[in-house]
Each structure stands twice: as structure tokens, then as C-alpha cells.
Design a protein around this motif. Sequence first.
Motif, PDB file in Angstrom:
ATOM      1  N   ARG A 181       4.070  -9.804 -13.030  1.00 12.18           N
ATOM      2  CA  ARG A 181       3.793  -8.462 -12.483  1.00 12.18           C
ATOM      3  C   ARG A 181       2.309  -8.110 -12.650  1.00 12.18           C
ATOM      4  O   ARG A 181       1.950  -6.959 -12.918  1.00 12.18           O
ATOM      5  CB  ARG A 181       4.683  -7.403 -13.137  1.00 12.18           C
ATOM      6  CG  ARG A 181       6.181  -7.583 -12.905  1.00 12.18           C
ATOM      7  CD  ARG A 181       6.510  -7.603 -11.416  1.00 12.18           C
ATOM      8  NE  ARG A 181       7.935  -7.490 -11.142  1.00 12.18           N
ATOM      9  CZ  ARG A 181       8.691  -8.506 -10.700  1.00 12.18           C
ATOM     10  NH1 ARG A 181       8.152  -9.707 -10.531  1.00 12.18           N
ATOM     11  NH2 ARG A 181       9.977  -8.318 -10.447  1.00 12.18           N
ATOM     12  N   TYR A 190      14.304 -12.436 -13.489  1.00  7.72           N
ATOM     13  CA  TYR A 190      14.790 -13.481 -12.598  1.00  7.72           C
ATOM     14  C   TYR A 190      16.215 -13.935 -12.900  1.00  7.72           C
ATOM     15  O   TYR A 190      16.790 -14.716 -12.153  1.00  7.72           O
ATOM     16  CB  TYR A 190      13.846 -14.692 -12.648  1.00  7.72           C
ATOM     17  CG  TYR A 190      12.503 -14.395 -12.032  1.00  7.72           C
ATOM     18  CD1 TYR A 190      12.277 -14.556 -10.674  1.00  7.72           C
ATOM     19  CD2 TYR A 190      11.463 -13.923 -12.818  1.00  7.72           C
ATOM     20  CE1 TYR A 190      11.053 -14.264 -10.106  1.00  7.72           C
ATOM     21  CE2 TYR A 190      10.224 -13.633 -12.262  1.00  7.72           C
ATOM     22  CZ  TYR A 190      10.031 -13.798 -10.900  1.00  7.72           C
ATOM     23  OH  TYR A 190       8.811 -13.504 -10.340  1.00  7.72           O
ATOM     24  N   ASP A 204      10.496 -13.792  -5.461  1.00  8.36           N
ATOM     25  CA  ASP A 204       9.107 -13.331  -5.393  1.00  8.36           C
ATOM     26  C   ASP A 204       8.752 -12.862  -3.989  1.00  8.36           C
ATOM     27  O   ASP A 204       8.109 -11.825  -3.798  1.00  8.36           O
ATOM     28  CB  ASP A 204       8.153 -14.447  -5.829  1.00  8.36           C
ATOM     29  CG  ASP A 204       8.084 -14.607  -7.338  1.00  8.36           C
ATOM     30  OD1 ASP A 204       8.546 -13.701  -8.054  1.00  8.36           O
ATOM     31  OD2 ASP A 204       7.565 -15.646  -7.791  1.00  8.36           O
ATOM     32  N   GLU A 236      10.764 -11.792  -1.623  1.00  9.40           N
ATOM     33  CA  GLU A 236      11.458 -10.544  -1.324  1.00  9.40           C
ATOM     34  C   GLU A 236      10.809  -9.364  -2.036  1.00  9.40           C
ATOM     35  O   GLU A 236      10.629  -8.284  -1.455  1.00  9.40           O
ATOM     36  CB  GLU A 236      12.935 -10.656  -1.736  1.00  9.40           C
ATOM     37  CG  GLU A 236      13.733 -11.646  -0.896  1.00  9.40           C
ATOM     38  CD  GLU A 236      15.146 -11.839  -1.430  1.00  9.40           C
ATOM     39  OE1 GLU A 236      15.444 -11.291  -2.533  1.00  9.40           O
ATOM     40  OE2 GLU A 236      15.949 -12.529  -0.772  1.00  9.40           O
ATOM     41  N   TYR A 237      10.434  -9.594  -3.287  1.00  8.65           N
ATOM     42  CA  TYR A 237       9.810  -8.525  -4.072  1.00  8.65           C
ATOM     43  C   TYR A 237       8.475  -8.112  -3.457  1.00  8.65           C
ATOM     44  O   TYR A 237       8.191  -6.921  -3.297  1.00  8.65           O
ATOM     45  CB  TYR A 237       9.618  -8.989  -5.515  1.00  8.65           C
ATOM     46  CG  TYR A 237       8.795  -8.041  -6.347  1.00  8.65           C
ATOM     47  CD1 TYR A 237       9.364  -6.876  -6.858  1.00  8.65           C
ATOM     48  CD2 TYR A 237       7.456  -8.290  -6.599  1.00  8.65           C
ATOM     49  CE1 TYR A 237       8.609  -5.986  -7.602  1.00  8.65           C
ATOM     50  CE2 TYR A 237       6.703  -7.411  -7.344  1.00  8.65           C
ATOM     51  CZ  TYR A 237       7.282  -6.264  -7.839  1.00  8.65           C
ATOM     52  OH  TYR A 237       6.528  -5.381  -8.568  1.00  8.65           O
ATOM     53  N   ASP A 275       8.786  -6.198  -0.193  1.00  7.25           N
ATOM     54  CA  ASP A 275       9.235  -4.820  -0.368  1.00  7.25           C
ATOM     55  C   ASP A 275       8.211  -3.926  -1.053  1.00  7.25           C
ATOM     56  O   ASP A 275       8.292  -2.695  -0.941  1.00  7.25           O
ATOM     57  CB  ASP A 275      10.534  -4.800  -1.188  1.00  7.25           C
ATOM     58  CG  ASP A 275      11.695  -5.451  -0.456  1.00  7.25           C
ATOM     59  OD1 ASP A 275      11.621  -5.562   0.785  1.00  7.25           O
ATOM     60  OD2 ASP A 275      12.654  -5.865  -1.130  1.00  7.25           O
ATOM     61  N   ASN A 276       7.244  -4.540  -1.775  1.00  6.27           N
ATOM     62  CA  ASN A 276       6.356  -3.728  -2.609  1.00  6.27           C
ATOM     63  C   ASN A 276       4.888  -3.746  -2.208  1.00  6.27           C
ATOM     64  O   ASN A 276       4.146  -2.850  -2.610  1.00  6.27           O
ATOM     65  CB  ASN A 276       6.474  -4.168  -4.066  1.00  6.27           C
ATOM     66  CG  ASN A 276       7.798  -3.767  -4.680  1.00  6.27           C
ATOM     67  OD1 ASN A 276       7.962  -2.663  -5.173  1.00  6.27           O
ATOM     68  ND2 ASN A 276       8.765  -4.683  -4.646  1.00  6.27           N
TER      69      ASN A 276
END
Length: 540
Positions: A74, A306, A532, A534-535, A538-539
Motif C-alpha cells: 500500500r 491477500y 492488485d 482489481e484494487y 478501483d482506487n
Amino acid sequence: MLICSGTYRFTGKRTTMDIGIFDIVGPIMMGPSSSGTAGMMRIGAVGRAVADGEPENVDIQFHPLNMTHYAGCRSHLALAGGLMGYATDEPDFPQAFVKAKEAGMKFTISCFPGSESKDTLRVRLVIESDKKVTSRVCAVSVGGGNIVVESIDEVPVVLNNYSGHYFIWSDRDVSGDIGAVLGMTGEEKPGGGSSEYTFFSYAEASEPDENILARLRSLPGVVRAEWAAPFFEGGNSNLPALFKDFSELKELCERENITVSEAMLRYEINRSGLQREQIVERMRQQWECMKRSVAAGITGEARPLYGLDDGQNGKRIIDAVRSGRTLSGGVVGNAVAYGIGVMEYAMAMGCIVAAPTCGSSGILPGCMVSLQEAYGYTDDQIVDALFACTSIGVIMAFDGVRFSGVAAGCQGEITVSAAMAAQAMACLGGGGVTEIGDAASFAIKGMLGLVCDPMQCVEVPCIKRNGGAIGNAFAAADMALSGVRSFITPDDASYALYDVQIHLPAYLRGGGGGVACTNAAHCALETIHRMDEEYMRDNL
């Protein structure tokens, strides 16, 4: 006022870096990684400090070898949080990217040529402010949440993270005029040098002086002058360190008839300029956070990011201990359960104490909470032991040891933390300076050469590796307290660790070796990459 003094430079034995005890037991931070999260947040804070106005468009440039790791740590969230002004323990940290975008920031993520740096934890921020002024910061996260700021607006800098600084931008060299305003005499001069567009200089100053700022801003050629607060909390006295190796610490203890804990407290008073009561209270806060992380970790409610670890293992072990199903019994069994539980909590972005890193954050609290429950040690005694255990970390830092798995192997995290825990336990067991030093030596020798081999994220093998290190720490402390003496001194053990770190190949420092090259790792890689992607979709 000292000019440009003190920096974190890991260039070999006996460096001149200024290291605080809360760089060893601390910072309090949100997981999952001290290098990839806390350090990155502090780099983001540097970007905020030097930006002319509010950050608006930010290009985050990672080392190409970190492009597959930053999401798992992150790091992008942490950089955004730093640019927002977040502290390392900000509860809103998981929403930092969303909050930053709501505040008007836009982000791109790219990489710089790998030839620019051998350090994979190097980051460059290119920040355009709401005033349409572009600022550049280049810094390295060096482990345990510590950072080295390498350049600002392409000009090399040597900054002390515990001091405030005047930063001055001009369209020509006005260093002489700046020196006169700052009252520099003799060989003193502001740091900095020419860049393509401006002359940038800086000078260390503990507090801002509005009169000085006004005079700097009025100098012909000065475009901008600012005072930036210290990047780390904790004060800075600019006094020489009381000691830089264990032999000097031991000599102080014997000469003054004081304990290792008292020596480390005096070290920090001398280093920081803070009062004794302030430092003791801060260590008490570290201990309270450790206890909270243990309590949260054994509930089985934490869910690592995860899912390679299901977050239930700390609870499984504590249940086995309480039902009499462990061979090691209650004290060690509880410590292992607590340590693994803290790590599961950290990997779920929980709030922990880096000791000295997030990747080893379960070892010290696991041992301390287990011993307090078993033998009734008071909070004051535990706090005293925590002071004692900073000694090996401070000495390692002066020797150039890196507290980062990617930089130096997991020996820079797990091995160091095991040595710290062994020292704390030796202190609780009534050991003096010799026993406390030997406990660290035994722990280091028992885990020298440990590789860093995460499976693209910090859940495997990091969580359970904390459990193994706890057993090593108990053995080291028991040997020292039993009268077994180490042939290798703590200073030699520290330098041995440094020597192995600098010779460990990159393949075994987060480069895909060890467990990361196994079939299990390759099978998990597809899932990690999908999560990763997908994250980030979305972000970002």
C-alpha cells in the motif's frame, strides 16, 4: 544553529547518522510494511512540506523492481496519506487515496529507469501544486519507517529528519546573502546548489522565525522561502552521541553504576533535548499500543489483505496452548501465538509498533505480553526492558545495518527484532549489561543470514517467521541469564550482520529467491496479481 548536519547515510561501519530510540521501538504505524508504508508516508510528507501550495497533480515514480510490490505494501496509499498530512498511525489511512482525490489531488503512477538507483525503495514525487508550481522530491525508504531525502528540485540535500529547515529558492546564487540573514559565520554556509532552473539552498533551524523568513523573502533573487517542520517527531539537540557502540555503552554503565535502560534513556535525552518524563511517557505509549495489538491479533478477526494467511493462526495457537496441546508449554506458546496474531493484525492494516520494522512487529510484544502474564512483571518493568532493548538497534544503526528486508535480507528485520527481544527478556530476568549484550549476540548468531523472500506480498513467510524468531529470542535470553558467555561481542555480532547484509545477493533480498521461487509461490502469484489489478482499477 548548525547547518546541514546529520543524515541517514548507510555507507559502512561507524556512520554519523543520528538515530533515536524510537526509530528502533517505533514508529506506531498502520501495517502492512514499515519500509513500504510508514517510510513512504513520511516521503509523502516531505513532498507536502516543499510543495508551493496544495498538491494537485502528483506523479509517483517507483523503481521498476518495485512496480510489482508497491500495491501489496500500500505504498501509493502511504504516499497519498503523507501528501495529505497524515501521521503514520492515522486511522483513516486505508482511505487515504480516496480522501486525497476528494481533496482535489490527481495521481499517476510510473517508474524511473532502474539505472538511476540500485535501491528498489527509492521514490520520486513530481508534484504540481494549485499554484501551478512543480516540485520534485527524491527519497529512499531505508527500513523501519526511516527515510533519506536525497534531493529536492533536483538539488542534492543532506537533511536531518529530526530538525526543521529553512528552504530557499532563488533565480541565482544568493548563498552569501542567505548566510548573512541566518547569522552564519566562518566556514558555515547554506547547503544546496544549482539546478537547471533555480538555486536552492537550505539550513537547519529548530524553530521558525517569522522575521528571518521575511528578510529571506525580501532578498533580491529569492523566489520563495519557507520553514518546514521536522519530518520525524522527537527533537534534536545536535549534541554528539553519548556512545556509538556497545563497549562504550558498557563503559558508561560501569563508570556511572547505571543500568542499560538508564543509559539508553540518557542517550535519548542527550540526542533529542527532550525531558526524561516526555521520553518515558512515549515509551509507555509504545507499550500500550503493543498490548492493544496483541489483544486484537488473537481474536481471529483480522483478515490479511491477500488471504494467504486466513488471520486465524494466532487464535489457533492460543487455543492449543490453553487446552494443553503444545509441547513448549504456556510462556513460549503464548508468545508465539501473540506474535503471529500481531502480524496477522498488521497485515490487515492494523495499528502496531514497528520493532524495528512492521515485518517483525510481532516478536517483541509477543514475548513481553507473555512474560507479563506468566510472571507478573509490572508495566514499569516492561517499559524499562523496552529501553534496554533499543541498545542493540542503535548500535547496529551506527554500524550501517539496514532495517529492511528488501535492502538487506530479513536478517535486518527478524534477526534484529529477535536480538531486541532477547535483550528485553534478559533485562526482565535481572541481567546486567553483560547478560543483555550476550543475549543479543546469541540471537544474532542464531539467525545470521536470513533471506527476504516474500511471495509478492508480506503475508508469506513473514507472519509465521515471527513465531520462529520468538523461540530463538527465548533461547538466547536463557543462555545469557544462565551464565553462558558469548565469545563474539555485541559489537562484533552487529558488524557481522552488516557484513552479511552487504554481501547478500539481490536474489535473496526480495528478488524472487527462497520461498518466493517455490511452486506454492508461483501458484499464488496469479491470484495476487489479479487482486492488485482489481484494487488499483478501483482506487487509482
